[in-house]
Structure formats: C-alpha cells, structure tokens
Design a protein around this motif. Structure first.
Motif, PDB file in Angstrom:
ATOM      1  N   GLN A  80       0.767  -1.241   0.019  1.00  0.00           N
ATOM      2  CA  GLN A  80       0.019   0.120  -0.077  1.00  0.00           C
ATOM      3  C   GLN A  80       0.813   1.127   0.128  1.00  0.00           C
ATOM      4  OE1 GLN A  80      -2.712  -1.389   3.538  1.00  0.00           O
ATOM      5  NE2 GLN A  80      -3.968  -0.162   2.156  1.00  0.00           N
ATOM      6  N   PRO A  81       0.185   2.483  -0.596  1.00  0.00           N
ATOM      7  CA  PRO A  81       1.077   3.824  -0.211  1.00  0.00           C
ATOM      8  C   PRO A  81       1.187   4.106   0.969  1.00  0.00           C
ATOM      9  CG  PRO A  81      -1.268   4.098  -1.102  1.00  0.00           C
ATOM     10  CD  PRO A  81      -0.893   2.461  -0.853  1.00  0.00           C
ATOM     11  N   VAL A  82       2.359   4.945   1.042  1.00  0.00           N
ATOM     12  CA  VAL A  82       2.542   5.760   2.388  1.00  0.00           C
ATOM     13  C   VAL A  82       2.670   7.236   2.019  1.00  0.00           C
ATOM     14  CG1 VAL A  82       3.495   3.638   3.701  1.00  0.00           C
ATOM     15  CG2 VAL A  82       4.915   5.061   2.688  1.00  0.00           C
ATOM     16  N   TRP A  83       2.576   7.822   3.134  1.00  0.00           N
ATOM     17  CA  TRP A  83       2.982   9.382   2.962  1.00  0.00           C
ATOM     18  C   TRP A  83       3.714   9.855   3.879  1.00  0.00           C
ATOM     19  CZ3 TRP A  83      -1.832   6.498   2.733  1.00  0.00           C
ATOM     20  CH2 TRP A  83      -2.373   6.541   1.379  1.00  0.00           C
ATOM     21  N   ARG A  84       4.680  10.978   3.386  1.00  0.00           N
ATOM     22  CA  ARG A  84       5.487  11.403   4.359  1.00  0.00           C
ATOM     23  C   ARG A  84       5.628  12.937   3.804  1.00  0.00           C
ATOM     24  NH1 ARG A  84      10.311   7.107   5.291  1.00  0.00           N
ATOM     25  NH2 ARG A  84       8.565   5.180   6.137  1.00  0.00           N
ATOM     26  N   ALA A  85       5.571  13.681   4.646  1.00  0.00           N
ATOM     27  CA  ALA A  85       5.913  15.268   4.262  1.00  0.00           C
ATOM     28  C   ALA A  85       7.245  15.612   4.141  1.00  0.00           C
ATOM     29  CB  ALA A  85       5.039  16.370   5.296  1.00  0.00           C
ATOM     30  N   ASP A  86       8.269  14.918   3.465  1.00  0.00           N
ATOM     31  CA  ASP A  86       9.572  14.771   3.165  1.00  0.00           C
ATOM     32  C   ASP A  86       9.681  16.115   2.248  1.00  0.00           C
ATOM     33  OD1 ASP A  86      11.922  13.886   4.362  1.00  0.00           O
ATOM     34  OD2 ASP A  86      10.822  11.913   3.857  1.00  0.00           O
ATOM     35  N   ARG A  87      10.838  16.807   2.290  1.00  0.00           N
ATOM     36  CA  ARG A  87      11.219  17.692   1.192  1.00  0.00           C
ATOM     37  C   ARG A  87      11.342  16.870   0.031  1.00  0.00           C
ATOM     38  NH1 ARG A  87      13.622  22.656   2.036  1.00  0.00           N
ATOM     39  NH2 ARG A  87      14.179  21.908   3.913  1.00  0.00           N
ATOM     40  N   PRO A  88      10.531  17.250  -1.159  1.00  0.00           N
ATOM     41  CA  PRO A  88      10.728  16.285  -2.208  1.00  0.00           C
ATOM     42  C   PRO A  88      11.896  16.378  -3.037  1.00  0.00           C
ATOM     43  CG  PRO A  88       8.619  17.532  -2.405  1.00  0.00           C
ATOM     44  CD  PRO A  88       9.348  18.120  -1.050  1.00  0.00           C
ATOM     45  N   GLN A  89      12.530  15.526  -3.583  1.00  0.00           N
ATOM     46  CA  GLN A  89      13.755  15.429  -4.117  1.00  0.00           C
ATOM     47  C   GLN A  89      13.899  14.364  -5.097  1.00  0.00           C
ATOM     48  OE1 GLN A  89      17.255  14.053  -1.647  1.00  0.00           O
ATOM     49  NE2 GLN A  89      15.835  15.149  -0.134  1.00  0.00           N
ATOM     50  N   LYS A  90      14.783  14.160  -5.914  1.00  0.00           N
ATOM     51  CA  LYS A  90      14.957  12.984  -7.039  1.00  0.00           C
ATOM     52  C   LYS A  90      14.798  11.876  -6.362  1.00  0.00           C
ATOM     53  CE  LYS A  90      17.945  11.534 -10.781  1.00  0.00           C
ATOM     54  NZ  LYS A  90      16.700  10.768 -11.358  1.00  0.00           N
ATOM     55  N   GLY A  91      13.951  11.014  -6.765  1.00  0.00           N
ATOM     56  CA  GLY A  91      13.948   9.500  -6.139  1.00  0.00           C
ATOM     57  C   GLY A  91      12.950   9.479  -4.799  1.00  0.00           C
ATOM     58  N   ARG A  92      12.876  10.692  -4.251  1.00  0.00           N
ATOM     59  CA  ARG A  92      12.180  10.690  -2.958  1.00  0.00           C
ATOM     60  C   ARG A  92      10.683  11.452  -3.037  1.00  0.00           C
ATOM     61  NH1 ARG A  92      14.893  12.946   2.474  1.00  0.00           N
ATOM     62  NH2 ARG A  92      16.130  10.901   2.255  1.00  0.00           N
ATOM     63  N   TYR A  93       9.706  10.659  -2.638  1.00  0.00           N
ATOM     64  CA  TYR A  93       8.173  11.206  -2.903  1.00  0.00           C
ATOM     65  C   TYR A  93       7.583  11.247  -1.626  1.00  0.00           C
ATOM     66  CZ  TYR A  93       9.868   9.791  -7.577  1.00  0.00           C
ATOM     67  OH  TYR A  93      10.550   9.807  -8.695  1.00  0.00           O
ATOM     68  N   ARG A  94       6.609  12.105  -1.686  1.00  0.00           N
ATOM     69  CA  ARG A  94       5.713  12.348  -0.472  1.00  0.00           C
ATOM     70  C   ARG A  94       4.666  11.118  -0.447  1.00  0.00           C
ATOM     71  NH1 ARG A  94       4.763  18.632   0.778  1.00  0.00           N
ATOM     72  NH2 ARG A  94       6.690  18.722   1.973  1.00  0.00           N
ATOM     73  N   GLU A  95       4.217  10.325  -1.722  1.00  0.00           N
ATOM     74  CA  GLU A  95       3.391   9.282  -1.765  1.00  0.00           C
ATOM     75  C   GLU A  95       4.193   8.319  -2.280  1.00  0.00           C
ATOM     76  OE1 GLU A  95      -0.906   8.549  -2.937  1.00  0.00           O
ATOM     77  OE2 GLU A  95       0.190   9.174  -4.532  1.00  0.00           O
TER      78      GLU A  95
END
Lengths: 452, 452
Positions: free
Chosen positions: A128-143
C-alpha cells in the motif's frame, strides 16, 4: 478560459500513466506471487490512522513528517478554546487523524487489535502507499508504495531464512542482480559493549563504514570528536582491524565480543549463513558489519539489498524486532520482516532495461470502424476475438482510416482488423500487421492463430 | 500496561484481513480483466490533490465532506494573519490539499494535465480508494474503493454499447444476477421542457418514480407543493400515463417530446437498445425513465445496476458527461464512464454466497518442523514443492505436533507434509490430508500429483 487554473498535483506526488502502471504492476505482481508461494497472506489497513497510533513511533522528525487530517466540521469550536500559538501544539487541537507513514506501525496496531482472530505465527504481506511530508527530491516522494512482508509470533531463525529465500526468488524473477547484506543488531551492541561505550553503537558502525574511505587515523579522530575516550577508541582498534572473509571475521569477533548479547549475535549470524549455504540459494549474500539501519527498532538480524549493476541506494530493508506490538500493549511478540522499495526497484529496472517486452503493452487488436451495417459486424468480430482471450478495441467512430491507423500506431497496437462490407458479406476479416505492414484476408479462427 | 491506549482505527474506516482481501481481490481482478479485454488501460493518481482541483466540483455538501490535509510546518505563521473565526474559511488558510473524493475529477485533471501524451479516444480504468467525511453508517464508509472505467474524446454511442458489454461480462463472471437500468438525461430534459418547467427536471423524475407507490393523486399534490403550476401538472399527465414495454413507451414519448433535445434523447436510447439487442447480450437491461442520478453532471446516457436477488441499492452507476474537462480549461471533450461499487458488490456476493470455494483459501501445504537435521530437509522439501507452483509454509519452530497441526487447522491448510528422520533418510515424505485425516508415505512427485 478565464479563471481556470492550469491543473497540477501536489509536489512530491505523481500520476502514473498506462505504461508506468503496467510496469509497476509487473513488479507488484512478481513480489506478490513470491509472497504467496511462501504462505504469506494479504492485509490492508486504512490510509488514515488515529494520531494516537502514529505519534511518537517515528521519533520527533517522523512526527513532523506526518500528514495530519484537519478535523471535519467546525473544528475551531471543537478545539475547546483558543488555538495554541505553536503550530505543532495547535495541530493536535484541530487534527485527530494522520496518513499512515509506513506499514509497520499499522501492522503492529492490526495485530494487537485483531489478535483473537489471528493464528500465530502470523505471516502477512501488505502492499500500500504511505505518505511523508518530506522535502521532495529526486527519487524521494511524498506518496510512495511499500511492499512489506513480515512474520510475527515466532523467534525462530527459520523466519529469517525464509525472508532470505524470498529475497532470492523475487530478484531472480525480476532479473535484478543484487547483493543482500546482513548484519545483526546484537553484534553491534556487543561491539559497543566490548569497547565500553554501549550508547555509541551508531558512531562505531559509522566509523567502521568509513574506514576504507578516510583511513584509520581520520576514523579515530572522528570517534574522539563524537566523545569516545582514548581508552574506548583503543579498545575499538581490534574491531576496526577485522580482516578476511565472513568466517574469518566471525572467528575474530568471537575473540573480541565476550558479552552474552555479542555472542548471541555471532551465533545467530552463523546459523543464518549456515542455512543459506546449505540451501544453495542463487543470491549473493554478505555479512556487512557496518550495516546499522533502524537501530532503535531492530533487535536481531538486519537486512539490506543493493542492486549491483547501477548506483541506486538500497532497494530493500528489514530486520527482526522483538517487541513491535509492545507499544500497543501486547508485549513479547517477536517478529521479522522486510520491505521492498518498489519505486527504487522501478528505477533500477528502467535504468537497466529489465522490463520484459510484453510489459507495458497495449491492446492486442484494434477493429477498425467502417460505420453503418459494418459497425455491428465489427462489434461481433471484437466479441469473438475477446472470447479467445485477446484484448480488443473497436474504434468508436467511423473516422477516416488514416485517423484510425494513427490511433493504432500511437497506442502501439500491432494488429488492426478491417471488416468492411466485403468481409461482412464473406463473414471473414482482413488482418493488418502494423509491424510488417502486410495484410491478408482470412477466417476469424486463422486470424486468432496468427495473432496468438 | 499503564498508558497504553487500546488500538483502534478512525470511525468509518476498515481493516481488511486475509479472507476479506482475497475476496476483494477476486472482485477487483475480475473487473480488471474485463476492462483489459476491452482495451482499457490503468492509471493511478495521487491520494492528495490540491484543494483548488477539488473544491466546487461536488457542490457545497461535497466541499464539506472533503478531508483536508493540514499544511506541514508552521502553518499558523504561514496562514498570513489571524485565522478566520469561521472554520470553513480558516480551513483554507491552513490547508492546501485534500484527499480525493472520487476518481472522476482527478481523471479530468489528469486528462487535461497530460493531454499531449494521450492518444484519444482515451480509454482508462482506475481502481483506487476515495475518502469522504460522511457520517458513517451501515454500508457507508469514509474510505472505500471505486472502480471506474471511462472513455473520453468520442461522442459515439459505441462507447455506451461497450460499457454495457462490460457490465454484462463483469456480472456474468462474478455470477451476480443483475438488471441494468438505462435512461438518458436528454429525455428527462425533454420531459421538463414539454411541461414547460425546465428547472423542475428532478421533481418530475421523482414524481414518475413514486407513481406506483403513492398513486397519481398524491404525485400531483406533491408536484404542486414543489411549485409546479396547474398547467404544468396537467401537461405532465401524458408522461405519467406512459404505459407498456420499452418500445411502446418510446413511441408514446415520441409524440410528447417535441423539443430537439428530447428527440435526440429518444434517438440515443433507441440506438443503444438496438445495439444491445443485436449483440444478444446475456444481461437484463431496461429503460427506466425515473433514473435520474447525477443530473447536474451527466448530459446523455445514465446507467445504474441493481442486483436482483437481494436488496442492496445500486452496485454500479455511470453516464455520459459532455464537458468533464471544461472545468480545467479543456472544453469540448465528451466522455462516458461507469463506476463499479466494489464494497456493495462484496456485500451482495457475501450475502448470496457467490464467492468460489477457492477464493480466500490459504496456503496449499504446511511442512511440519521436526527440528535438528530434519529442519533443513523440511526447507528443501518446501523449496521443491514451491517450484511445482504450490504455496508452502514450513512451521518455523519444532513445536509439538499438536501445536503445528492446530496451526494448519486454524489456517484451513489441507495438506501437512511430515518429514522426520525416517522420511529424510528415505528421501520421501508423509502426506497428511487434514480433510480425510488419512496419511501415506510417498515420493515427493507423487505427493505433488495428489495435492494438485
């Protein structure tokens, strides 16, 4: 058009089109079928969890990265007083729920909540998807999706063995050349104990990791900076000097780690590698004493997988946790699990062009539309082809052939069936192969044979 | 344990355990495979959309039911001033994103955003959860899956025909006895025009619907209450008096509906039913002039499916919308789609016991664990059985046989393989059939034959 906003999606999130979806599903289906082969069963948990379930489980940083859901209705009145001026505190007055941050905490919550229905050891997987309010960057997503497989309710090392088998099977099926790195939290704890700095476990593993890159002298300097005493640094030297293959390293460690936990770690690693060798798994596995992921979390084996033919961080992580459900009031349940990083696996497979041709394909056949009476014949032909297991579209309009062919071309559809008046009267079809640009008139059954 | 909260999930949400998951996946897989057979391709959109995308698309009530995500970080400072005392207004100061409320608006947003990559007509399906802050009640959840299939970029009625074929194929495959009700928004508009009350379309269809239940007199009284004039009510009488089968009703309507839109509606319905009859679909289809779902949304055909053998509202809805993407600045793109209600389909199938035996099953084989040297043999036997395509577990501990058998029993695993010292030395196994309680010692290949 006035007032119309150019549509966009929140940063760090993605749309997946048909080709990406087919490739992602290929990865999920492969992983899922291996999980099933080992008897793991699927569960799903809600996207929203109560904040009481999530908060405090991922550290202060994690708490900040939780997406919080604003309470519905008149949340200001329900806040029961003026909002705190501090946003973190105010958030808790107007938000009771958050989006799941990983699949592990919801799984622990699930096990405790449903314990009476579960036959232990409980082997489950969850994709399943998970969600993180990380700073988006290449290869890192919020979903992003996680693919977790865990067994809880047994402390047998056979569980670890099985997960290693699953790692071997999945990456073999996907065609990715990988190395599975294994360590054990107990060995790391034993090392820290051996040098008399049980609280400096992370610093010590980081130091070992940097040895090759920055040299012994710099490592020792860094350790001093981190607050290790001269004595402690000196006690660490035999560990930093560890040499040789896995067996040799383990033999040396056996001399150095004299605490109970350290010895237990060595024994666990030796047993696990013993099984791996006996089973003759088709997988590169190595003992990596610098592997230290999720230290405050794992209590035994630690796993990490890296793809060998391209540089894309870790594509799998996991380990054993002895008290996962304790946070929800159900102590003493040991578990071990691994999590496949679907997004990174996707990136590796794209970069190395590992997706099979057939993945991401499109419809098998487009039936062209000549309108009038021929339209019904086209529908009948399409229905018959579908019954043969083919995926078939009928062009919805009797548009110019150029337009219909252009659609087939753009969609990458190889076969176009032409059935105009001649074909309808003769109850046959003309099959055009867009690849060879050849076409022939033949019976429906002959066409099916040719397409399949 | 002090301070430990009994774990729970937000009201209106659900956990899905292995059996529910297997059954749900059976439904999704069946629907998906039919979609694929007709050339529809999958897409997925993010759970979070910008509120600018979502707000105003579902009416005032819908806006209230959107789950809003609290902005990350110091949202109070970023609010740019004190919060409005009104919660609805304050929400927009501290929240920019919401959870998707359906799959239609995100799909429209997707089409506009990706228009340059799309080959039209664009046939897509999407199976994802949606979230609504509805008051939870029996059969209504705050998180539920929608299975949408749409084609945009063609106004051909063949699209409607194809969706009807899909309805027939899906419910036949699932074994659910259904009736597909069809209406057309243009007929409803034509009726309202014919009685001189174009703004009273909904009241008129509700009136027709109630005719059987409350009788003509009461219907007329209700219409007067809704503000229809005596003249308008009198003009409606021929419509309320519509009798007979579909063709007879359509013939009568032909006399009554003289406006262009009304005639167009009759023509569309007649054409659609013509195709359905010519194709000889295995599906009960009826014209239902009272069907009025999503009136402010649909512009042509309207679809609804009800299960025949149990009372569970609508299990599918859909229709044609002529200007879906207009809200995002891309006018003139006509589309038609249907949405399968997976949760209700699940309820119908559960109630009518329509799930095949094999669905929700568990592992094929449990290999018992006798410990010691036998453990490795058990792992090898399991690996061989898996290569034969079976799903196989090894009990992770050499627990008492009673415990291991109890686990197989509770999990509903039919076959238990016993391989202790005797079997290991003879390189065979003992296969226990939990159903018949019989067991026999045989070669691995004979066991595979027996299990399969």
């Amino acid at each position: 058009m006035a007032g119309v906003v150019k549509p966009s999606i929140p940063k760090g999130t993605r749309d997946f089109g048909p080709v990406e979806m087919s490739r992602r599903n290929y990865i999920f289906d492969t992983i899922r079928s291996v999980f099933r082969r080992y008897g793991y069963m699927p569960i799903e948990t809600p996207a929203q969890e109560n904040l009481t379930t999530l908060l405090g489980k991922y550290g202060d940083e994690g708490d900040k990265l939780l997406f919080k859901i604003l309470n519905s209705g008149d949340f200001l009145t329900a806040a029961g007083g003026p909002l705190n001026a501090n946003s973190d505190k105010a958030a808790l007055q107007i938000s009771e729920k958050g989006l799941r941050y990983d699949l592990t905490v919801p799984f622990a919550r699930y096990v405790v909540q449903h314990q009476s229905e579960i036959a232990f050891p409980f082997k489950r997987y969850q994709i399943q998807p998970v969600w993180r309010a990380d700073r988006p960057q290449k290869g890192r997503y919020r979903e992003f999706y996680q693919c977790d497989v865990d067994v809880v309710g047994s402390d047998s090392l056979l569980c670890e063995v099985e997960l290693v088998q699953i790692v071997a099977d999945v990456f073999k099926a996907l065609g990715i050349n990988v190395c599975l790195k294994i360590n054990n939290r107990k060995i790391l704890a034993g090392m820290a104990e051996a040098v008399g700095a049980p609280d400096k476990m992370t610093d010590i593993t980081v130091a070992i990791d940097k040895l090759d890159k920055i040299g012994l002298e710099n490592v020792n300097a860094e350790l001093a900076e981190k607050g290790l005493s001269t004595e402690q640094i000196s006690a660490l030297q035999p560990i930093l000097a560890l040499q040789g293959n896995r067996q040799e390293k383990l033999n040396s460690l056996q001399q150095i780690l004299t605490s109970e936990v350290g010895r237990k770690g060595i024994e666990e690693v030796s047993t696990l590698f013993g099984y791996i060798e006996s089973l003759g798994l088709d997988l590169k596995v190595e003992l990596d004493l610098t592997l230290a992921r999720g230290l405050n979390y794992y209590t035994g084996a630690i796993f990490e997988v890296k793809a060998l033919d391209t540089e894309i961080g870790s594509i799998l992580g996991g380990g054993r946790y002895d008290n996962l459900t304790g946070i929800f009031g159900m102590p003493g349940l040991s578990g071990v699990g691994i999590s496949f990083g679907a997004d990174r696996i996707y990136d590796v497979m794209t970069r190395l062009e590992l997706f099979p041709e057939a993945v991401g394909t499109t419809t098998d056949v487009l039936v062209a539309n000549f309108g009038g009476d021929d339209e019904l014949y086209a529908l009948e032909v399409a229905a018959k082809l579908r019954r043969e297991g083919l995926s078939v579209e009928v062009f919805p309009e009797s548009a110019k052939m150029k337009k219909q062919m252009g659609y087939a071309d753009r969609r990458g559809i190889r076969y176009v069936v032409l059935c105009g008046e001649n074909e309808r009267l003769a109850q046959n079809i003309t099959l055009k192969d867009m690849l060879s640009s050849s076409q022939q008139t033949l019976s429906l059954s002959s066409a099916v044979e040719q397409i399949k």
